[in-house]
Write a protein that holds these residues in place. Structure first.
Motif, mmCIF file in Angstrom:
data_model
loop_
_atom_site.group_PDB
_atom_site.id
_atom_site.type_symbol
_atom_site.label_atom_id
_atom_site.label_comp_id
_atom_site.label_asym_id
_atom_site.label_seq_id
_atom_site.Cartn_x
_atom_site.Cartn_y
_atom_site.Cartn_z
ATOM 1 N N THR A 147 0.821 -1.214 0.000
ATOM 2 C CA THR A 147 0.000 0.000 0.000
ATOM 3 C C THR A 147 0.852 1.259 0.000
ATOM 4 O OG1 THR A 147 -1.600 -1.226 1.321
ATOM 5 C CG2 THR A 147 -1.965 1.137 1.120
ATOM 6 N N LEU A 148 2.025 1.191 0.590
ATOM 7 C CA LEU A 148 2.888 2.371 0.697
ATOM 8 C C LEU A 148 3.212 2.956 -0.669
ATOM 9 C CD1 LEU A 148 5.345 1.141 3.482
ATOM 10 C CD2 LEU A 148 3.308 2.582 3.740
ATOM 11 N N ASN A 149 3.212 2.116 -1.689
ATOM 12 C CA ASN A 149 3.504 2.585 -3.053
ATOM 13 C C ASN A 149 2.387 3.466 -3.606
ATOM 14 O OD1 ASN A 149 5.900 1.032 -3.104
ATOM 15 N ND2 ASN A 149 4.762 -0.779 -3.762
ATOM 16 N N ASN A 150 1.196 3.392 -2.988
ATOM 17 C CA ASN A 150 0.045 4.151 -3.478
ATOM 18 C C ASN A 150 -0.281 5.361 -2.608
ATOM 19 O OD1 ASN A 150 -0.633 2.194 -5.598
ATOM 20 N ND2 ASN A 150 -1.211 0.847 -3.914
ATOM 21 N N LEU A 151 0.623 5.695 -1.682
ATOM 22 C CA LEU A 151 0.359 6.779 -0.737
ATOM 23 C C LEU A 151 1.493 7.798 -0.742
ATOM 24 C CD1 LEU A 151 -0.841 4.629 2.309
ATOM 25 C CD2 LEU A 151 -2.292 5.907 0.715
ATOM 26 N N PRO A 152 1.220 9.052 -0.329
ATOM 27 C CA PRO A 152 2.277 10.062 -0.228
ATOM 28 C C PRO A 152 3.344 9.601 0.767
ATOM 29 C CG PRO A 152 0.100 11.067 -0.027
ATOM 30 C CD PRO A 152 -0.115 9.599 0.029
ATOM 31 N N ALA A 153 4.592 9.566 0.329
ATOM 32 C CA ALA A 153 5.674 9.008 1.138
ATOM 33 C C ALA A 153 5.857 9.731 2.471
ATOM 34 C CB ALA A 153 6.978 9.033 0.349
ATOM 35 N N ASN A 154 5.587 11.037 2.502
ATOM 36 C CA ASN A 154 5.814 11.806 3.729
ATOM 37 C C ASN A 154 4.705 11.639 4.765
ATOM 38 O OD1 ASN A 154 4.000 13.192 2.030
ATOM 39 N ND2 ASN A 154 4.465 15.155 3.008
ATOM 40 N N LYS A 155 3.627 10.948 4.379
ATOM 41 C CA LYS A 155 2.504 10.761 5.304
ATOM 42 C C LYS A 155 2.242 9.306 5.646
ATOM 43 C CE LYS A 155 -0.180 14.747 3.606
ATOM 44 N NZ LYS A 155 -1.501 15.151 3.062
ATOM 45 N N ALA A 156 2.693 8.393 4.808
ATOM 46 C CA ALA A 156 2.329 6.987 4.945
ATOM 47 C C ALA A 156 3.142 6.296 6.035
ATOM 48 C CB ALA A 156 2.530 6.274 3.617
ATOM 49 N N VAL A 157 2.453 5.495 6.844
ATOM 50 C CA VAL A 157 3.100 4.735 7.915
ATOM 51 C C VAL A 157 2.545 3.315 7.891
ATOM 52 C CG1 VAL A 157 3.562 4.571 10.390
ATOM 53 C CG2 VAL A 157 3.227 6.824 9.335
ATOM 54 N N LEU A 158 3.422 2.319 7.861
ATOM 55 C CA LEU A 158 2.995 0.922 7.896
ATOM 56 C C LEU A 158 2.678 0.557 9.345
ATOM 57 C CD1 LEU A 158 2.588 -1.717 6.298
ATOM 58 C CD2 LEU A 158 4.965 -2.291 6.834
ATOM 59 N N THR A 159 1.395 0.415 9.646
ATOM 60 C CA THR A 159 0.977 0.119 11.021
ATOM 61 C C THR A 159 0.365 -1.264 11.178
ATOM 62 O OG1 THR A 159 -1.248 1.019 10.687
ATOM 63 C CG2 THR A 159 0.476 2.560 11.422
ATOM 64 N N GLY A 160 -0.153 -1.831 10.083
ATOM 65 C CA GLY A 160 -0.962 -3.022 10.210
ATOM 66 C C GLY A 160 -2.348 -2.648 10.701
ATOM 67 N N SER A 161 -3.172 -3.652 10.932
ATOM 68 C CA SER A 161 -4.553 -3.411 11.341
ATOM 69 C C SER A 161 -4.724 -3.688 12.831
ATOM 70 C CB SER A 161 -5.503 -4.316 10.555
ATOM 71 O OG SER A 161 -6.844 -4.012 10.854
ATOM 72 N N PRO A 162 -5.391 -2.783 13.559
ATOM 73 C CA PRO A 162 -5.636 -3.031 14.992
ATOM 74 C C PRO A 162 -6.507 -4.273 15.180
ATOM 75 C CG PRO A 162 -6.111 -0.744 14.411
ATOM 76 C CD PRO A 162 -5.941 -1.489 13.127
ATOM 77 N N ILE A 163 -6.070 -5.175 16.036
ATOM 78 C CA ILE A 163 -6.792 -6.414 16.300
ATOM 79 C C ILE A 163 -7.420 -6.343 17.687
ATOM 80 C CG2 ILE A 163 -6.640 -8.927 16.463
ATOM 81 C CD1 ILE A 163 -5.955 -7.871 13.693
ATOM 82 N N ARG A 164 -8.704 -6.647 17.761
ATOM 83 C CA ARG A 164 -9.399 -6.633 19.045
ATOM 84 C C ARG A 164 -8.796 -7.658 20.001
ATOM 85 N NH1 ARG A 164 -15.032 -8.067 16.604
ATOM 86 N NH2 ARG A 164 -13.641 -9.018 15.073
ATOM 87 N N LYS A 165 -8.378 -7.207 21.173
ATOM 88 C CA LYS A 165 -7.695 -8.078 22.125
ATOM 89 C C LYS A 165 -8.571 -9.229 22.592
ATOM 90 C CE LYS A 165 -4.275 -4.748 23.729
ATOM 91 N NZ LYS A 165 -3.729 -3.967 24.880
ATOM 92 N N GLU A 166 -9.886 -9.016 22.613
ATOM 93 C CA GLU A 166 -10.766 -10.072 23.092
ATOM 94 C C GLU A 166 -10.757 -11.296 22.181
ATOM 95 O OE1 GLU A 166 -13.634 -7.043 21.077
ATOM 96 O OE2 GLU A 166 -11.791 -7.001 22.268
ATOM 97 N N LEU A 167 -10.318 -11.120 20.916
ATOM 98 C CA LEU A 167 -10.245 -12.268 20.014
ATOM 99 C C LEU A 167 -9.209 -13.291 20.480
ATOM 100 C CD1 LEU A 167 -10.530 -10.735 16.422
ATOM 101 C CD2 LEU A 167 -12.302 -11.832 17.788
ATOM 102 N N PHE A 168 -8.252 -12.842 21.284
ATOM 103 C CA PHE A 168 -7.203 -13.740 21.760
ATOM 104 C C PHE A 168 -7.601 -14.457 23.049
ATOM 105 C CE2 PHE A 168 -5.115 -10.455 19.252
ATOM 106 C CZ PHE A 168 -4.327 -11.214 18.398
ATOM 107 N N SER A 169 -8.802 -14.174 23.551
ATOM 108 C CA SER A 169 -9.219 -14.763 24.831
ATOM 109 C C SER A 169 -10.234 -15.889 24.638
ATOM 110 C CB SER A 169 -9.824 -13.673 25.737
ATOM 111 O OG SER A 169 -10.994 -13.117 25.144
#
Length: 360
Positions: A147-169
């Motif tokens: 995705t970084l290739n499709n975004l402005p380089a000075n704004k883009a940050v590779l974060t991944g997707s937030p995963i709900r913690k309760e899914l691990f319980s």
């Protein structure tokens, strides 16, 4: 106290990452508010978290001809006015936008009022709603390296997707008991998406008698998509939608069959579940699920079965192959470099707020 407005809606995938951020935002002392559509799925998902919710008008921006294309722009304009009024009243320090068409009036109103906002893009290529907001965003969070290739380089940050913690319980035994299943037979969990998929539903039900010879099946089929003729079928349970028990159902699943929405497949990866992805076809979408699925296939996380190749025979072959090779898939997923998305995003939110203060 810092104040944040979260926005996103239309599908569960545009809401659950926002939900995943809630505990850490609360821990960090944020006063949290949510803007969504009047009666979208986001209202139902957010209401249990005791967060002020505000509904605004929302119109869909389509890339194809539809009679609603003539009326929906007026809904967007109305939504912009409502969002502007809300933001003036709330005066938040920042907005976090997860995407979906309800976010367009919100980020445009934020730009007008000089409120910084962060966008999270789940798919490999940005959707139309996010494309509108990207030029003036303070940061754009990306889910995939591509995705970084499709975004402005000075704004883009590779974060991944937030995963709900309760899914691990989740608890496997609770999941089996909830479904009335035995522990002596493997379990397939079928996820058709928050709105359900007639295509996936029909495919699974078409091979059900053969499938039940060797597996038990949990079928999340979507609202109004239950098959009454299959109720009380031994080894098969169907639900329109599951919330509280989802973590238990995931924990007891030996194999997952899913659409290829970005958030869904990232949750499957985080839980290390061998999986078969059936992405929406290019004719039914902008092709983002196909790109998501192919990325996971390249990395060895998933088996991909495209709709045009989906038959009773190919689906059974895929299930048997993935189940036979499940340890290989699990091992590959164990070596994936999952990012601590929640902490990374909350740090970005704090960073942007500090930046905006220095500009005043």
């Amino acid at each position: 106290m810092k104040k944040i407005v979260l926005t996103g809606g239309g599908t569960a995938g545009h809401v659950t990452p926002n939900i995943a951020l809630l505990p850490e935002l609360k821990k960090s002392g944020y006063d949290i508010h949510y803007i969504g559509s009047y009666d979208g799925i986001e209202r139902k998902l957010i209401e249990e978290f005791d967060i002020p919710y505000y509904g605004i008008s929302s119109g869909k921006l389509r890339r194809y001809f539809d009679p609603k294309n003539f009326s929906d722009p007026f809904k967007v304009i109305k939504g912009f006015r409502e969002a502007s009024s809300l933001l003036k009243k709330l005066n938040p320090d920042i907005i976090f936008s997860k995407g979906g068409f309800v976010t367009v009036p919100v980020v445009l109103a934020a730009k007008r009022r000089g409120i910084p906002y962060i966008i999270h893009e789940s798919d490999i290529t940005p959707g139309l709603a996010n494309k509108i907001g990207i030029p003036f965003a303070s940061r754009i969070c990306a889910n995939f390296p591509e995705t970084l290739n499709n975004l402005p380089a000075n704004k883009a940050v590779l974060t991944g997707s937030p995963i709900r913690k309760e899914l691990f319980s989740g608890n496997k035994i609770r999941g089996l008991e909830f479904c009335g299943f035995t522990a002596n037979k493997p379990v397939i969990l079928v996820i058709g998406g928050s709105l359900g998929s007639v295509f996936v539903n029909d495919s699974i039900r078409g091979i059900l008698p053969t499938l039940l010879e060797n597996f038990q099946v949990i079928h999340l089929c979507g609202k109004d998509k239950l098959d009454e003729n299959l109720q009380k079928t031994p080894g098969y349970v169907q639900f329109e939608y599951i919330k509280k028990e989802l973590s238990d159902l995931l924990d007891c699943a030996d194999l997952v069959i899913s659409r290829a929405g970005a958030n869904a497949i990232c949750e499957i990866l985080a839980l290390r579940k061998p999986n078969i992805l059936i992405p929406l076809s290019a004719g039914s979408s902008r092709g983002d699920q196909i790109l998501n699925a192919e990325s996971f296939q390249r990395q060895g996380f998933s088996y991909v079965l495209h709709e045009e190749n989906l038959t009773n025979i190919t689906l059974l072959e895929a299930i048997n192959t993935v189940y036979k090779e499940k340890e290989t898939y699990i091992n590959t997923m164990n070596h994936s470099k999952l990012l601590n998305s929640i902490d990374t995003i909350v740090d970005l939110i704090n960073e942007v707020i500090e930046e905006s203060k220095t500009k005043i």
